[in-house]
Design a protein around this motif. Structure first.
Motif, PDB file in Angstrom:
ATOM      1  N   LEU A  20      47.537  44.053  47.579  1.00 36.43           N
ATOM      2  CA  LEU A  20      47.970  43.225  48.697  1.00 36.43           C
ATOM      3  C   LEU A  20      47.611  41.755  48.494  1.00 36.43           C
ATOM      4  CD1 LEU A  20      47.370  45.303  51.943  1.00 36.43           C
ATOM      5  CD2 LEU A  20      49.247  45.384  50.295  1.00 36.43           C
ATOM      6  N   ASP A  21      46.706  41.479  47.587  1.00 33.43           N
ATOM      7  CA  ASP A  21      46.350  40.117  47.192  1.00 33.43           C
ATOM      8  C   ASP A  21      46.455  40.027  45.677  1.00 33.43           C
ATOM      9  OD1 ASP A  21      45.361  39.118  49.820  1.00 33.43           O
ATOM     10  OD2 ASP A  21      43.817  40.650  49.514  1.00 33.43           O
ATOM     11  N   GLU A  22      46.478  38.823  45.167  1.00 33.48           N
ATOM     12  CA  GLU A  22      46.396  38.670  43.720  1.00 33.48           C
ATOM     13  C   GLU A  22      45.035  39.185  43.251  1.00 33.48           C
ATOM     14  OE1 GLU A  22      46.991  35.366  40.160  1.00 33.48           O
ATOM     15  OE2 GLU A  22      46.787  34.685  42.241  1.00 33.48           O
ATOM     16  N   VAL A  23      45.045  40.020  42.241  1.00 30.16           N
ATOM     17  CA  VAL A  23      43.800  40.525  41.662  1.00 30.16           C
ATOM     18  C   VAL A  23      43.510  39.712  40.407  1.00 30.16           C
ATOM     19  CG1 VAL A  23      42.627  42.497  40.643  1.00 30.16           C
ATOM     20  CG2 VAL A  23      44.107  42.831  42.632  1.00 30.16           C
ATOM     21  N   LEU A  24      42.359  39.063  40.418  1.00 33.58           N
ATOM     22  CA  LEU A  24      41.940  38.163  39.345  1.00 33.58           C
ATOM     23  C   LEU A  24      40.783  38.784  38.570  1.00 33.58           C
ATOM     24  CD1 LEU A  24      41.800  35.044  41.678  1.00 33.58           C
ATOM     25  CD2 LEU A  24      43.582  35.487  39.981  1.00 33.58           C
ATOM     26  N   PRO A  25      40.483  38.281  37.366  1.00 30.68           N
ATOM     27  CA  PRO A  25      39.312  38.777  36.642  1.00 30.68           C
ATOM     28  C   PRO A  25      38.005  38.513  37.369  1.00 30.68           C
ATOM     29  CG  PRO A  25      40.783  37.545  35.178  1.00 30.68           C
ATOM     30  CD  PRO A  25      41.269  37.309  36.573  1.00 30.68           C
ATOM     31  N   ILE A  26      38.037  37.618  38.385  1.00 30.55           N
ATOM     32  CA  ILE A  26      36.800  37.169  39.016  1.00 30.55           C
ATOM     33  C   ILE A  26      36.565  37.709  40.426  1.00 30.55           C
ATOM     34  CG2 ILE A  26      36.657  35.040  37.667  1.00 30.55           C
ATOM     35  CD1 ILE A  26      37.955  33.588  40.064  1.00 30.55           C
TER      36      ILE A  26
END
Length: 265
Positions: free
Chosen positions: A133-139
């Protein structure tokens, strides 16, 4: 939606398939807004971190129209039915949050280990299919997998009742280290609307989120109808007892709902 022969082969070998941008921003925006409303509610199905931030909302498909539609969406139901070779029912549905700054860890575990031990699921003929539902980032607390670990079967685990607000059957550090030495660790990342499909015995975890960027993922746990659970010790809204096969809705069901929501607003 069906998986290609190459995707099916990758799933068999690696234990997961990543499908970027499977849903549009219009579809995801409606889900994101309603997830926020659910997290703000005072329902027993909403579990919170020790900090009070939302951790997971169970069974949202039973009391929210947008998530009901997602729970029968053909882009999710059809590839799982294809891989399992039969119709599926909803064993579990949850909206997992990693709140900005306070989202807590999910320890290393296998999902089928819990389904077998707590729910009496006969075989690992169930899996999760996840929607970003959100951008999934490495962080920001991405889901991490140990590729090929599903081939080890169901691994011994201990019931951790203390580390987080949610009890989990977890793997010890020695086991995780050995598995990672063989398969490595990956963290699929991508935009909101991306989808992950992964085997019930694939070892996975996620780290805390100490960034300003929240990360929410919806998980449908879909089980082959012939493989339904046999123990009913967890609440029904955690481990469902309706084994009716899911009939997929039309492909535009979420976009239609999103447009109707805008019209009312």
């Amino acid at each position: 939606m069906k998986l290609t022969a190459e995707q099916l082969a990758d799933f068999d070998e690696q234990g997961y398939v990543f499908l970027p941008a499977c849903f549009s921003e219009t579809e995801i925006a409606a889900l994101r807004e309603e997830a926020a409303e659910i997290y703000a509610s005072d329902r027993e199905e909403v579990w919170r971190e020790k900090s009070g931030a939302p951790r997971t909302a169970f069974a949202a498909h039973t009391y929210n129209e947008a998530f009901r539609r997602l729970g029968a969406h053909p882009r999710l139901i059809e590839p799982v039915s294809q891989q399992l070779g039969e119709q599926v029912y909803m064993h579990q549905f949850k909206v997992n949050a990693k709140a900005a700054f306070t989202g807590d860890v999910w320890q290393w575990h296998q999902d089928y280990g819990t389904w077998a031990r707590d729910d009496g699921m006969p075989e690992a003929r169930a899996m999760n299919i996840a929607v970003f539902l959100d951008e999934v980032l490495p962080i920001n607390g991405p889901l991490m997998f140990i590729p090929k670990s599903h081939k080890k079967g169901t691994i011994d685990a201990a019931h951790d009742l203390e580390t987080t607000s949610y009890p989990l059957w977890t793997l010890d550090q020695k086991t995780v280290t050995e598995l990672a030495e063989e398969g490595g660790i990956v963290a699929p990342t991508g935009p909101a609307g991306s989808v992950l499909m992964f085997h019930g015995n694939l070892v996975h975890a996620s780290p805390p989120n100490i960034t300003p960027y929240p990360r929410t993922i919806v998980y449908l746990t879909l089980c082959a109808v012939s493989n339904h659970i046999t123990k009913f010790q967890r609440p029904e809204w955690i481990a469902h007892r309706d084994f009716t096969p899911i009939e997929p809705l039309a492909d535009d069901t979420l976009s239609v709902y999103a447009e109707s929501r805008k019209a009312v607003a």
